[in-house]
Each structure stands twice: as C-alpha cells, then as structure tokens.
Scaffold this motif. Sequence first.
Motif, short mmCIF file in Angstrom:
data_model
loop_
_atom_site.label_atom_id
_atom_site.label_comp_id
_atom_site.label_asym_id
_atom_site.label_seq_id
_atom_site.Cartn_x
_atom_site.Cartn_y
_atom_site.Cartn_z
N ARG A 61 55.84 54.94 52.48
CA ARG A 61 56.84 53.88 52.53
C ARG A 61 58.14 54.39 53.15
O ARG A 61 58.75 53.72 53.99
CB ARG A 61 57.10 53.36 51.11
N ALA A 65 56.74 52.24 59.32
CA ALA A 65 56.97 51.72 60.67
C ALA A 65 58.44 51.40 60.91
O ALA A 65 58.96 51.57 62.02
CB ALA A 65 56.11 50.48 60.89
N GLU A 66 59.12 50.90 59.86
CA GLU A 66 60.55 50.62 59.99
C GLU A 66 61.33 51.90 59.72
O GLU A 66 61.51 52.30 58.57
CB GLU A 66 60.98 49.54 58.99
N GLU A 67 61.74 52.55 60.78
CA GLU A 67 62.35 53.87 60.63
C GLU A 67 63.74 53.78 59.99
O GLU A 67 64.50 52.85 60.24
CB GLU A 67 62.45 54.57 61.98
N GLU A 151 67.32 50.75 50.90
CA GLU A 151 66.57 49.74 51.64
C GLU A 151 67.26 48.39 51.49
O GLU A 151 67.27 47.81 50.41
CB GLU A 151 65.13 49.66 51.13
N ARG A 193 67.45 52.40 55.47
CA ARG A 193 66.40 51.57 56.05
C ARG A 193 66.98 50.28 56.61
O ARG A 193 68.11 49.91 56.30
CB ARG A 193 65.35 51.23 54.98
N PRO A 194 66.21 49.53 57.44
CA PRO A 194 66.71 48.28 58.03
C PRO A 194 67.32 47.35 56.97
O PRO A 194 66.80 47.23 55.86
CB PRO A 194 65.45 47.66 58.64
#
Length: 200
Positions: A61, A65-67, A151, A193-194
């Motif tokens: 996690r 993919a979401e760096e 996050e 995180r994004p």
Amino acid sequence: MDIEERLRADDRLEPVSRTEVMQYWLANEVEDESDAPDPDGLPTEPGLREELVDRKPIAGRVFGAEEAGWYRTELSVDELRDLRVVVGPESEGWRALADDGRIGTVAKRIREADDATEFDAKAEEDFEEVASLADDIEASGTNGRLVVVEEGDDPAYVADGNHRAVAQVLSLLRDEANDGETDEKREIYFGVRPGATARS
C-alpha cells in the motif's frame, strides 16, 4: 497546529527517494535473518519492493501505484505520541489497545499495565516485544527512523512497525518518569500520498 499541518509546512523537509526509504525499511526487516538479501545490492526497485512486501504486506500500500513524495525530517516527542498506529480495521490488533489509535496511548497502556496478562494472547505477545525493544533502545541509546505516511486528509500513521514506534514512546515515558520532560527529537521518513501536500 496538528502534526500533519506542521509537517506540510516544515521548511526542513529534506526530499529523499522512495528507493532510499525501501532500502532502509527492508534492512530493518532482514537484520535478524540468515541469508538475507542485501537491500543496497538489489538491482531494481521492483525487486526491492517485492522483498519488502513479502515481509511487510502494508508496504504494498505504501509503495503502490499512487506514488508518495518522500522526505526526511524530525518529530518532537509530542508529535511522535500523536502518530496513529498502522491502518486497519477498527478495534482490531493495535487499534484495540487505544480508542484514539495513537501511538502514545498504546505506550501509556503498556507502561501502566501490571503485566502482559492484562491483554489477550496476541496483545500479550506484542506487549513483551515492545517492552524488549524499549529495553534495547535504553541500553543502546539508538532508536532508528520510523516510516510515516500521510494519505489525503487522514492522520499520519506509522507504516513500518508499531512495535518500534510504541517502544520509542515507551522508552521516553520511562525517561520522563525518572527525569521529567524531554526535548528529544526523532528522525522519520515522511511519505505524502496524493491528496496531501508538503513544502519541498
């Protein structure tokens, strides 16, 4: 100002690569293994990630993919206490030991307990490991970095090891009981995180 706001506004945030964070985390995980891979010698980042996820599934996690943007910075003792335990179902595992999910609350419960039998079997095992790690920190004077992730709008949480994080706070609680308040800092890797932003 809460911990997330403070970290996002921190001029001292030092950008680091996610490879550095993975190498550091994996080195901690394999230090007691025989024939363990050398984190610095793994040829590709996917290989490094695979070795880490095999040992710590939460890393899938964290390094998904979401760096995240990664930084190195320091936390005060109060900020360390305010970190949340690793994400997961409510009222299970570590979250069952603290209604607010804070590292400091778990450490306080462990310190105030008469013995490990006050907890269930799994928590008793955690209790004993944390107490042992806190003893090691006090004996060696070293504590290492934590991997902390934010996050979106969710509170920042410890990703790489509740045991290590709680042990650090437990050792500080013991110090404060003997010597009063401390102004020690703890170094962390901080992943954003994004949905969250940090000043670089």
